[in-house]
Structures are given as C-alpha cells and as structure tokens.
Design a protein around this motif. Sequence first.
Motif, mmCIF file in Angstrom:
data_model
loop_
_atom_site.group_PDB
_atom_site.id
_atom_site.type_symbol
_atom_site.label_atom_id
_atom_site.label_comp_id
_atom_site.label_asym_id
_atom_site.label_seq_id
_atom_site.Cartn_x
_atom_site.Cartn_y
_atom_site.Cartn_z
ATOM 1 N N LEU A 151 0.837 -1.202 0.000
ATOM 2 C CA LEU A 151 0.000 0.000 0.000
ATOM 3 C C LEU A 151 0.874 1.255 0.000
ATOM 4 N N ARG A 152 1.950 1.223 0.738
ATOM 5 C CA ARG A 152 2.873 2.351 0.798
ATOM 6 C C ARG A 152 3.452 2.661 -0.583
ATOM 7 N N ALA A 153 3.719 1.623 -1.362
ATOM 8 C CA ALA A 153 4.293 1.799 -2.696
ATOM 9 C C ALA A 153 3.328 2.485 -3.660
ATOM 10 N N GLN A 154 2.059 2.581 -3.267
ATOM 11 C CA GLN A 154 1.058 3.253 -4.105
ATOM 12 C C GLN A 154 0.867 4.717 -3.713
ATOM 13 N N LEU A 155 1.560 5.169 -2.673
ATOM 14 C CA LEU A 155 1.468 6.564 -2.251
ATOM 15 C C LEU A 155 2.203 7.453 -3.243
ATOM 16 N N PRO A 156 1.871 8.749 -3.278
ATOM 17 C CA PRO A 156 2.636 9.673 -4.113
ATOM 18 C C PRO A 156 4.131 9.577 -3.790
ATOM 19 N N GLN A 157 4.966 9.758 -4.811
ATOM 20 C CA GLN A 157 6.396 9.544 -4.630
ATOM 21 C C GLN A 157 6.998 10.445 -3.561
ATOM 22 N N ASP A 158 6.510 11.694 -3.473
ATOM 23 C CA ASP A 158 7.084 12.597 -2.480
ATOM 24 C C ASP A 158 6.780 12.127 -1.051
ATOM 25 N N VAL A 159 5.621 11.510 -0.864
ATOM 26 C CA VAL A 159 5.273 10.968 0.450
ATOM 27 C C VAL A 159 6.177 9.774 0.775
ATOM 28 N N GLN A 160 6.366 8.900 -0.210
ATOM 29 C CA GLN A 160 7.265 7.765 -0.010
ATOM 30 C C GLN A 160 8.682 8.233 0.325
ATOM 31 N N ASP A 161 9.139 9.256 -0.391
ATOM 32 C CA ASP A 161 10.495 9.763 -0.167
ATOM 33 C C ASP A 161 10.654 10.314 1.250
ATOM 34 N N THR A 172 11.993 9.573 12.958
ATOM 35 C CA THR A 172 10.573 9.282 12.759
ATOM 36 C C THR A 172 9.664 10.072 13.693
ATOM 37 N N ASP A 173 10.257 10.810 14.657
ATOM 38 C CA ASP A 173 9.445 11.656 15.531
ATOM 39 C C ASP A 173 9.258 13.058 14.961
ATOM 40 N N SER A 174 9.777 13.313 13.758
ATOM 41 C CA SER A 174 9.666 14.637 13.152
ATOM 42 C C SER A 174 8.254 14.901 12.650
ATOM 43 N N GLU A 175 7.874 16.164 12.584
ATOM 44 C CA GLU A 175 6.550 16.541 12.090
ATOM 45 C C GLU A 175 6.372 16.133 10.631
ATOM 46 N N GLU A 176 7.427 16.233 9.858
ATOM 47 C CA GLU A 176 7.333 15.878 8.441
ATOM 48 C C GLU A 176 7.018 14.392 8.274
ATOM 49 N N TYR A 177 7.693 13.554 9.048
ATOM 50 C CA TYR A 177 7.424 12.118 8.984
ATOM 51 C C TYR A 177 6.008 11.822 9.428
ATOM 52 N N GLN A 178 5.595 12.424 10.541
ATOM 53 C CA GLN A 178 4.248 12.191 11.052
ATOM 54 C C GLN A 178 3.183 12.636 10.059
ATOM 55 N N GLY A 179 3.462 13.714 9.332
ATOM 56 C CA GLY A 179 2.525 14.171 8.312
ATOM 57 C C GLY A 179 2.391 13.168 7.182
ATOM 58 N N ALA A 180 3.503 12.554 6.797
ATOM 59 C CA ALA A 180 3.460 11.540 5.742
ATOM 60 C C ALA A 180 2.712 10.300 6.211
ATOM 61 N N VAL A 181 2.904 9.932 7.477
ATOM 62 C CA VAL A 181 2.174 8.800 8.049
ATOM 63 C C VAL A 181 0.675 9.080 8.049
ATOM 64 N N MET A 182 0.302 10.308 8.408
ATOM 65 C CA MET A 182 -1.122 10.660 8.427
ATOM 66 C C MET A 182 -1.725 10.591 7.029
ATOM 67 N N PHE A 183 -0.934 10.903 6.000
ATOM 68 C CA PHE A 183 -1.436 10.766 4.627
ATOM 69 C C PHE A 183 -1.766 9.299 4.346
ATOM 70 N N PHE A 184 -0.877 8.396 4.765
ATOM 71 C CA PHE A 184 -1.138 6.961 4.623
ATOM 72 C C PHE A 184 -2.400 6.574 5.388
ATOM 73 N N TYR A 185 -2.530 7.108 6.608
ATOM 74 C CA TYR A 185 -3.700 6.793 7.419
ATOM 75 C C TYR A 185 -4.992 7.265 6.761
ATOM 76 N N SER A 186 -4.940 8.398 6.073
ATOM 77 C CA SER A 186 -6.145 8.927 5.431
ATOM 78 C C SER A 186 -6.641 8.014 4.312
ATOM 79 N N ARG A 187 -5.782 7.165 3.814
ATOM 80 C CA ARG A 187 -6.164 6.201 2.783
ATOM 81 C C ARG A 187 -6.501 4.832 3.356
#
Length: 301
Positions: A151-161, A172-187
Amino acid sequence: MEGTVEFNVDGIDTPCKTWYKVFGDLKSRRPLVALHGGPGVTHNYLLSLADLVGTHAIPVVLYDQLGNGNSTHLQDKMGDTSFWTEKLFIAQLEGLLDHLGIRDDFDLLGHSWGGMLGARFATTHPPGLKSLILSDSPASMELWVEAANKLRAQLPQDVQDTLDKHEAAGTTDSEEYQGAVMFFYSRHLCRLDPMPQDVQDVFQWLQKDPTVYMTMNGPSEFHVTGSLKDWSIIDDIHLINVPTLLLNGRYDEAQDSVVVPYFRGIQKVKWFTFAESSHMPQYEEREKYVQLVGEFLTQGL
C-alpha cells in the motif's frame, strides 16, 4: 456504568487500575467485550459499538488496556519488552471479566492488535467465551508489514520519499514524517474526512503517552521495530474452536492476505469485507458494521 478495577502486576509495587465502561445491562443477555488496538491506543474509537445496545439489546464492555487512556500509565516501562507482553494483557482481561462477573458467559471482539490478543486468548479455550469477532486483524506481523508496504508503494512519490528519508535517518518523531504517516492513514486507516472525533481522540492519547505503542510496535504501521515484529499466530489458529466472524475493509491495512490464514484455519468461520472501508469500518460503514456484528451475536453463523 463506569468504574475501575485493581490489577496487580509483577514488578509494580502498587496496584494498577483498569478503567472500563459498560453500555446496557450486563444481566439482560450475554455481553460483548471489546479489545482495542494499537497496541497503545484507547477504547475511544470503538465507542460506535455501543450502538448494539439500541439495535440488538447487546450490552457492550469497553476498557483501556494497561498503559493507555484512563487506565494506569507506566511510562518508566518504555522499551521494556519483557514487561509489555500478551500474557500481561490477557491477565488484565481476565481480571476485568472476573470483576464484572461475566467470565462464564461472554463474547469477544478484537480490533487490529485487539484481534491479535483476542485470537491468542481464544486458543487457550476460555470456557466462558462463546463467540469471537476478529476485526481488521493480522494473523502475523510479517503479513501485515508486507501488505502495508504494498500500500505504501502506491502513495505519491514525495510521500514515499519523506517516509524513507526519516526512517533511514532515525527521525521518525519529526513533524514531516508524522505528516506523511497521516497521509497513509487517510487512505488506509480511516477514509472519512474529517476523521470522527473518537478517532482523533486516540491520536491525542497516543501523543500524550506512546510508551506501549513504541515498545511493542514502533514508529508506524509499516515501520515495525518493536517486540511484535515477529509475532504470528498462524501455527495455533486451528486451536480456536468458537464461532468466529472475520471483518476487514477493501482499503484496509489488514488486506485479505493478512486475514486469510484465520479463514483457512478456523473451523467455524464467516468472513465479510466492507467495500467502502479501510481499517475502521465501525465508523466508515457504521450502520452495516453494527448490523453484521449484531446479527452474528444474536443468530450465529
């Protein structure tokens, strides 16, 4: 009815407390006890199960597992994998069943990690357990991570990066990482926008105290570094001998590949996949979810 029950834990000098809430009348019929996921979140996102009181007259018991929510927190046990174990949480469940006087007659619903815990409990053949619901739960963490990475491999490339960068750097405690995780969660966690307040409350609790989640799981659903990383119940699934309802969603982190060992290994089993849901069909398709659970509990397979 809301209350707490004392729970004595080896290595802890003072009794811990299990917080619980009962919806409906425990004496009216066999109750449903719900195990929340995480590990390390809270009961809040299962509050929709209380609908069963009105739709099917089924009393529902929710509680917070040790280290979470309104139950006792033990932040000094961060990273202690010998403390946070299945055995600990099963003992807590048994203590609650005894306190409520329902150990001889109850049904059990486990969601996600709660289903892993519930399945393990069911393999011990507790005499009072009459039926089991495994909702959005993996049969092994290897299968879970494999599905999550697809499922992660189907995320937009910038989110994966972003995910790759911070996992490699250990940030992984950074806000940027957490934001990318939340994008995954929204799907794949909850597709409702905005997420229900009950679900948002869980994230707030997790931010307050990530002890259990970080120790047993790790930074995210697909970057599992904790004590559960090698967890599996596949070899013991055949020991589950009560009627079982399997549930997952089309867009779920618990993809079909994660659930199918339960379907193959349990003798008395029914499986339903929600077409418009991810990991939280109890909110994404709330009415249908409550209907299916209610019918299973009152009518059987």
